[in-house]
Design an enzyme around this catalytic site. Structure first.
Site, PDB file in Angstrom:
ATOM      1  NE  ARG A  49      -0.235   1.638   4.997  1.00  0.00           N
ATOM      2  CZ  ARG A  49       0.858   0.970   4.628  1.00  0.00           C
ATOM      3  NH1 ARG A  49       1.760   1.559   3.885  1.00  0.00           N
ATOM      4  NH2 ARG A  49       1.052  -0.272   5.012  1.00  0.00           N
ATOM      5  CD  GLU A  54       9.177  -0.444  -4.704  1.00  0.00           C
ATOM      6  OE1 GLU A  54       8.557  -0.040  -3.691  1.00  0.00           O
ATOM      7  OE2 GLU A  54       9.497  -1.630  -4.884  1.00  0.00           O
ATOM      8  CG  ASP A  55       6.896   2.838  -0.470  1.00  0.00           C
ATOM      9  OD1 ASP A  55       7.715   2.073  -1.044  1.00  0.00           O
ATOM     10  OD2 ASP A  55       6.233   2.478   0.518  1.00  0.00           O
ATOM     11  CE  LYS A  86      -2.736  -2.629   3.223  1.00  0.00           C
ATOM     12  NZ  LYS A  86      -2.880  -2.835   4.646  1.00  0.00           N
ATOM     13  CG  PHE A 133      11.039   3.485  10.492  1.00  0.00           C
ATOM     14  CD1 PHE A 133      11.318   2.416   9.660  1.00  0.00           C
ATOM     15  CD2 PHE A 133       9.718   3.780  10.788  1.00  0.00           C
ATOM     16  CE1 PHE A 133      10.288   1.644   9.128  1.00  0.00           C
ATOM     17  CE2 PHE A 133       8.686   3.010  10.257  1.00  0.00           C
ATOM     18  CZ  PHE A 133       8.982   1.943   9.432  1.00  0.00           C
ATOM     19  CG  ASP A 188      15.695   0.322   4.012  1.00  0.00           C
ATOM     20  OD1 ASP A 188      16.786   0.866   4.162  1.00  0.00           O
ATOM     21  OD2 ASP A 188      15.108  -0.244   4.968  1.00  0.00           O
TER      22      ASP A 188
HETATM   23  P1  IMP Z   1      13.815  -2.831   1.202  1.00  0.00           P
HETATM   24  O1  IMP Z   1      13.463  -4.216   0.727  1.00  0.00           O
HETATM   25  O2  IMP Z   1      14.791  -2.897   2.366  1.00  0.00           O
HETATM   26  O3  IMP Z   1      14.322  -1.924   0.122  1.00  0.00           O
HETATM   27  O4  IMP Z   1      12.547  -2.196   1.877  1.00  0.00           O
HETATM   28  C1  IMP Z   1      11.486  -1.795   1.163  1.00  0.00           C
HETATM   29  C2  IMP Z   1      10.250  -1.696   2.001  1.00  0.00           C
HETATM   30  O5  IMP Z   1      10.502  -1.559   3.415  1.00  0.00           O
HETATM   31  C3  IMP Z   1       9.530  -0.436   1.606  1.00  0.00           C
HETATM   32  O6  IMP Z   1       8.692  -0.655   0.477  1.00  0.00           O
HETATM   33  C4  IMP Z   1       8.775  -0.097   2.870  1.00  0.00           C
HETATM   34  O7  IMP Z   1       7.562  -0.786   2.920  1.00  0.00           O
HETATM   35  C5  IMP Z   1       9.664  -0.583   3.984  1.00  0.00           C
HETATM   36  N1  IMP Z   1      10.503   0.503   4.530  1.00  0.00           N
HETATM   37  C6  IMP Z   1      11.834   0.653   4.432  1.00  0.00           C
HETATM   38  N2  IMP Z   1      12.260   1.752   5.070  1.00  0.00           N
HETATM   39  C7  IMP Z   1      11.146   2.325   5.593  1.00  0.00           C
HETATM   40  C8  IMP Z   1      10.923   3.517   6.377  1.00  0.00           C
HETATM   41  O8  IMP Z   1      11.834   4.299   6.733  1.00  0.00           O
HETATM   42  N3  IMP Z   1       9.631   3.774   6.701  1.00  0.00           N
HETATM   43  C9  IMP Z   1       8.591   2.967   6.351  1.00  0.00           C
HETATM   44  N4  IMP Z   1       8.755   1.848   5.632  1.00  0.00           N
HETATM   45  C10 IMP Z   1      10.030   1.541   5.249  1.00  0.00           C
END
Ligand code: IMP
Length: 184
Positions: free
Chosen positions: A167, A100-101, A44, A154, A104
């Site tokens: 959100r 993508e939002d 979402k 975060f 990370d």
């Molecule tokens: P990745 O696989 O580590 O790149 O993480 C991706 C997912 O982790 C994102 O699509 C978010 O849902 C969640 N995420 C990573 N960092 C944050 C943050 O700082 N706040 C909220 N969600 C995060």
């Protein structure tokens, strides 16, 4: 008590986010002018970004959604994700932009890219609003558009959640440490 009271610091205001999105949309409109790209986003978290970005794009596009759940704890990604809603449209031969939002570690995007690439799109690139580059594990991602770089903290708001909350904040900020630790 208001939701915004849990925020320690605002990183990007609503106006800054909208300005940046307009610039990204203008670039996408130029780059994909001849291709009618398919924008794919992941529920979402990317919901608000997808809604605003797609409305600011001035060329014909189509949109589609996937939904995933990740295993592991709330604030750290393990990269182990499960597809709970697949795309409605076929992407073979299409120019696909994954919206993508936040990226990370990059493990989630890497998993999604491998899934989409197996379906032979004409092209496949990433447009992410936030880039937490300091934590990147997968450094081969085709990030063609990035909104803002964020520090290794975060963040919540504008689609991003902590335990499904925050959100709907119209800005992006850092949660107060006591809010994060109280929920652990
Ligand atoms: P990745 O696989 O580590 O790149 O993480 C991706 C997912 O982790 C994102 O699509 C978010 O849902 C969640 N995420 C990573 N960092 C944050 C943050 O700082 N706040 C909220 N969600 C995060």
């Amino acid at each position: 008590m208001a939701l915004a009271d849990d925020i320690a610091r605002v990183l990007f205001t609503e106006a800054q986010i909208q300005d940046r999105i307009r610039a990204m949309a203008a670039q996408i409109s130029r780059d994909y002018a001849a291709t009618a790209p398919l924008l794919v986003s992941v529920l979402k978290g990317a919901l608000y970004f997808m809604a605003d970005l797609s409305r600011a794009i001035t060329i014909p596009i189509t949109i589609d959604f996937m939904a995933i759940t990740s295993y592991g704890d709330e604030t750290a990604s393990t990269g182990a994700v499960r597809l709970i809603k697949d795309l409605d449209e076929k992407i073979t031969g299409r120019h696909v932009l994954l919206v993508e939002d936040i990226i990370d570690t990059g493990l989630t995007a890497d998993y999604l890219l491998r899934t989409l690439r197996a379906r032979d799109p004409a092209s496949l690139n990433i447009c992410t609003l936030l880039d937490k580059a300091a934590r990147r594990i997968v450094d081969t991602l085709p990030i063609q558009y990035r909104g803002f770089e964020v520090p290794d903290e975060f963040v919540v708001g504008y689609g991003l959640d902590h335990r499904q909350l925050y959100r709907n904040l119209p800005f992006i900020g850092v949660l107060k440490p006591e809010v994060v630790s109280a929920s652990r």
